[in-house]
Design an enzyme around this catalytic site. Structure first.
Site, PDB file in Angstrom:
ATOM      1  N   GLY A  37      -9.537   3.895  -6.260  1.00 42.85           N
ATOM      2  CA  GLY A  37      -8.244   3.294  -6.324  1.00 42.85           C
ATOM      3  C   GLY A  37      -7.237   3.743  -5.650  1.00 42.85           C
ATOM      4  O   GLY A  37      -7.665   4.224  -4.512  1.00 42.85           O
ATOM      5  N   SER A  66      -2.245   3.989 -14.415  1.00 45.92           N
ATOM      6  CA  SER A  66      -3.085   4.085 -15.701  1.00 45.92           C
ATOM      7  C   SER A  66      -3.689   2.541 -15.768  1.00 45.92           C
ATOM      8  O   SER A  66      -4.509   2.108 -16.812  1.00 45.92           O
ATOM      9  CB  SER A  66      -2.485   4.674 -17.048  1.00 45.92           C
ATOM     10  OG  SER A  66      -2.904   5.876 -17.042  1.00 45.92           O
ATOM     11  N   THR A  67      -2.901   1.701 -14.825  1.00 50.30           N
ATOM     12  CA  THR A  67      -3.220   0.390 -15.181  1.00 50.30           C
ATOM     13  C   THR A  67      -4.621  -0.362 -14.238  1.00 50.30           C
ATOM     14  O   THR A  67      -4.910  -1.566 -14.428  1.00 50.30           O
ATOM     15  CB  THR A  67      -2.122  -0.524 -14.687  1.00 50.30           C
ATOM     16  OG1 THR A  67      -1.807  -0.786 -13.353  1.00 50.30           O
ATOM     17  CG2 THR A  67      -0.546  -0.246 -15.335  1.00 50.30           C
ATOM     18  N   GLY A  68      -5.197   0.699 -13.743  1.00 46.15           N
ATOM     19  CA  GLY A  68      -6.378   0.142 -12.976  1.00 46.15           C
ATOM     20  C   GLY A  68      -7.601   0.497 -13.738  1.00 46.15           C
ATOM     21  O   GLY A  68      -7.889   0.117 -15.060  1.00 46.15           O
ATOM     22  N   ASP A  99      -5.855   6.749  -5.789  1.00 53.47           N
ATOM     23  CA  ASP A  99      -6.415   8.184  -5.556  1.00 53.47           C
ATOM     24  C   ASP A  99      -7.061   8.307  -4.160  1.00 53.47           C
ATOM     25  O   ASP A  99      -6.915   8.967  -3.185  1.00 53.47           O
ATOM     26  CB  ASP A  99      -7.176   8.943  -6.633  1.00 53.47           C
ATOM     27  CG  ASP A  99      -7.283  10.331  -6.630  1.00 53.47           C
ATOM     28  OD1 ASP A  99      -7.930  10.767  -7.842  1.00 53.47           O
ATOM     29  OD2 ASP A  99      -6.611  10.975  -5.962  1.00 53.47           O
ATOM     30  N   TYR A 133      -8.109   2.942 -15.782  1.00 54.53           N
ATOM     31  CA  TYR A 133      -7.847   3.674 -16.911  1.00 54.53           C
ATOM     32  C   TYR A 133      -7.384   2.502 -18.054  1.00 54.53           C
ATOM     33  O   TYR A 133      -7.023   2.988 -19.115  1.00 54.53           O
ATOM     34  CB  TYR A 133      -6.798   4.982 -16.737  1.00 54.53           C
ATOM     35  CG  TYR A 133      -7.329   5.977 -16.368  1.00 54.53           C
ATOM     36  CD1 TYR A 133      -8.857   6.227 -15.838  1.00 54.53           C
ATOM     37  CD2 TYR A 133      -6.630   7.233 -16.290  1.00 54.53           C
ATOM     38  CE1 TYR A 133      -9.405   7.319 -15.722  1.00 54.53           C
ATOM     39  CE2 TYR A 133      -7.088   8.291 -15.643  1.00 54.53           C
ATOM     40  CZ  TYR A 133      -8.376   8.237 -15.233  1.00 54.53           C
ATOM     41  OH  TYR A 133      -8.864   9.487 -15.000  1.00 54.53           O
ATOM     42  N   ASN A 183      -7.066  12.057 -11.469  1.00 55.66           N
ATOM     43  CA  ASN A 183      -7.653  12.449 -12.562  1.00 55.66           C
ATOM     44  C   ASN A 183      -7.489  13.554 -12.840  1.00 55.66           C
ATOM     45  O   ASN A 183      -6.957  14.459 -11.959  1.00 55.66           O
ATOM     46  CB  ASN A 183      -9.273  11.912 -12.375  1.00 55.66           C
ATOM     47  CG  ASN A 183      -9.733  12.473 -11.071  1.00 55.66           C
ATOM     48  OD1 ASN A 183      -9.747  13.592 -11.287  1.00 55.66           O
ATOM     49  ND2 ASN A 183     -10.520  11.741 -10.340  1.00 55.66           N
ATOM     50  N   ASP A 223       0.810  -1.265   0.188  1.00 60.75           N
ATOM     51  CA  ASP A 223       0.057   0.079  -0.087  1.00 60.75           C
ATOM     52  C   ASP A 223       0.842   1.401  -0.122  1.00 60.75           C
ATOM     53  O   ASP A 223       1.488   1.587   1.087  1.00 60.75           O
ATOM     54  CB  ASP A 223      -0.846  -0.041   1.326  1.00 60.75           C
ATOM     55  CG  ASP A 223      -1.741   1.101   1.377  1.00 60.75           C
ATOM     56  OD1 ASP A 223      -2.760   1.035   2.328  1.00 60.75           O
ATOM     57  OD2 ASP A 223      -1.531   2.310   0.680  1.00 60.75           O
ATOM     58  N   ILE A 224       0.758   2.076  -1.165  1.00 61.04           N
ATOM     59  CA  ILE A 224       1.864   3.241  -1.320  1.00 61.04           C
ATOM     60  C   ILE A 224       1.680   4.092  -0.004  1.00 61.04           C
ATOM     61  O   ILE A 224       2.324   4.911   0.175  1.00 61.04           O
ATOM     62  CB  ILE A 224       1.753   3.759  -2.529  1.00 61.04           C
ATOM     63  CG1 ILE A 224       2.777   4.705  -3.210  1.00 61.04           C
ATOM     64  CG2 ILE A 224       0.177   4.701  -2.704  1.00 61.04           C
ATOM     65  CD1 ILE A 224       3.018   4.899  -4.506  1.00 61.04           C
TER      66      ILE A 224
HETATM   67  N1  APR Z   1      -1.319   1.347  -2.939  1.00 58.94           N
HETATM   68  C1  APR Z   1      -0.777   1.229  -4.225  1.00 58.94           C
HETATM   69  N2  APR Z   1      -1.418   0.890  -5.367  1.00 58.94           N
HETATM   70  C2  APR Z   1      -2.674   0.926  -5.464  1.00 58.94           C
HETATM   71  C3  APR Z   1      -3.105   1.184  -4.166  1.00 58.94           C
HETATM   72  C4  APR Z   1      -2.474   1.713  -3.059  1.00 58.94           C
HETATM   73  N3  APR Z   1      -3.344   1.766  -1.967  1.00 58.94           N
HETATM   74  N4  APR Z   1      -4.671   1.010  -4.579  1.00 58.94           N
HETATM   75  C5  APR Z   1      -4.811   0.904  -5.726  1.00 58.94           C
HETATM   76  N5  APR Z   1      -3.487   0.743  -6.173  1.00 58.94           N
HETATM   77  C6  APR Z   1      -3.240   0.214  -7.792  1.00 58.94           C
HETATM   78  C7  APR Z   1      -4.207  -0.139  -8.535  1.00 58.94           C
HETATM   79  O1  APR Z   1      -4.201  -1.838  -8.281  1.00 58.94           O
HETATM   80  C8  APR Z   1      -3.615  -0.368  -9.951  1.00 58.94           C
HETATM   81  O2  APR Z   1      -2.597  -1.116 -10.081  1.00 58.94           O
HETATM   82  O3  APR Z   1      -2.803   1.424  -8.412  1.00 58.94           O
HETATM   83  C9  APR Z   1      -3.007   1.323  -9.896  1.00 58.94           C
HETATM   84  C10 APR Z   1      -3.674   2.373 -10.464  1.00 58.94           C
HETATM   85  O4  APR Z   1      -5.101   1.953 -10.582  1.00 58.94           O
HETATM   86  P1  APR Z   1      -6.057   3.056 -10.330  1.00 58.94           P
HETATM   87  O5  APR Z   1      -5.915   3.638  -8.734  1.00 58.94           O
HETATM   88  O6  APR Z   1      -7.345   2.786 -10.650  1.00 58.94           O
HETATM   89  O7  APR Z   1      -5.531   4.355 -11.085  1.00 58.94           O
HETATM   90  P2  APR Z   1      -5.647   4.526 -12.738  1.00 58.94           P
HETATM   91  O8  APR Z   1      -5.849   3.286 -13.476  1.00 58.94           O
HETATM   92  O9  APR Z   1      -4.623   5.447 -13.062  1.00 58.94           O
HETATM   93  O10 APR Z   1      -7.127   5.234 -12.948  1.00 58.94           O
HETATM   94  C11 APR Z   1      -7.088   6.706 -12.572  1.00 58.94           C
HETATM   95  O11 APR Z   1      -9.003   6.003 -11.101  1.00 58.94           O
HETATM   96  O12 APR Z   1      -8.925   6.287  -8.899  1.00 58.94           O
HETATM   97  C12 APR Z   1      -9.661   6.953 -10.010  1.00 58.94           C
HETATM   98  O13 APR Z   1      -9.443   9.192  -9.498  1.00 58.94           O
HETATM   99  C13 APR Z   1      -8.743   8.247 -10.276  1.00 58.94           C
HETATM  100  O14 APR Z   1     -10.268   8.540 -11.864  1.00 58.94           O
HETATM  101  C14 APR Z   1      -8.742   8.518 -11.880  1.00 58.94           C
HETATM  102  C15 APR Z   1      -8.664   6.794 -12.178  1.00 58.94           C
END
Ligand code: APR
Length: 165
Positions: free
Chosen positions: A30, A115-117, A32, A119, A22, A8-9
């Protein structure tokens, strides 16, 4: 030194934590959502000041309740088909974030897999872009961390990093 970890970052004791934001910079799900929850309400107040941020650019705020001194917010590209500038925009997220971290004097920085979640950016392609920029910046930081949340991303980063730093 560049390393890949799983975790967890928001828990990392590191100078700068990068947030996959975003364009509104007003939080979301996610990573964020996790960062805003952990950093507390002052983060949202600080982010409102920016009036948004374009994809590939980055903004820096204090870390507030995080251990990290700074949080760097960068909106990644939404994956379409790889033919709409997604690789260049993702690369720009990493470069913009590193630039702000360097200017702030950060010596260590952690990135989520931008972007790998939500997005939808293919993980292997995104990891290659990320590690490419991390290698460009390796001499400017004592510690660069790819903070993976899932084992698949961890494996991708470790394979890429094994190929020499
Ligand atoms: N610590 C580290 N990595 C995390 C955590 C955490 N606590 N929670 C989620 N992740 C990972 C996800 O598993 C993924 O591998 O972060 C990566 C990015 O995924 P997202 O958070 O979905 O971000 P992204 O794909 O860039 O989409 C951005 O999602 O949350 C919204 O507001 C954000 O609209 C924006 C979009």
């Amino acid at each position: 030194m560049i390393e890949a970890i799983q975790g967890d970052i928001t828990k990392l004791d590191i100078d700068a934590v990068v947030n996959a934001a975003n364009k509104t910079l007003l939080g979301g799900g996610g990573v964020d959502g996790a960062i805003h929850r952990a950093a507390g309400p002052e983060l949202l107040a600080a982010c409102r000041e920016f009036g948004g941020c374009e994809t590939g650019a980055a903004r820096i705020t204090p870390g507030f309740r995080l251990k990290a001194r700074w949080i760097i917010h960068t909106p990644g590209p939404v994956w379409r088909d790889g033919e709409h500038g997604e690789p260049e925009l993702l690369q720009s997220c990493y470069r913009s974030s590193f630039k702000l971290a360097r200017e702030a004097g950060a010596k260590s920085i952690a990135f989520p897999n931008i972007s790998t979640g939500v997005y939808g950016y293919p993980k292997a392609d995104a990891a290659r872009v990320a590690v490419g920029v991390m290698r460009e910046e390796n001499g400017n930081f004592e510690r660069i961390v790819a903070c993976c949340f899932d084992a698949e991303n961890l494996g991708l980063y470790r394979d890429l990093l094994e190929g020499g730093e």
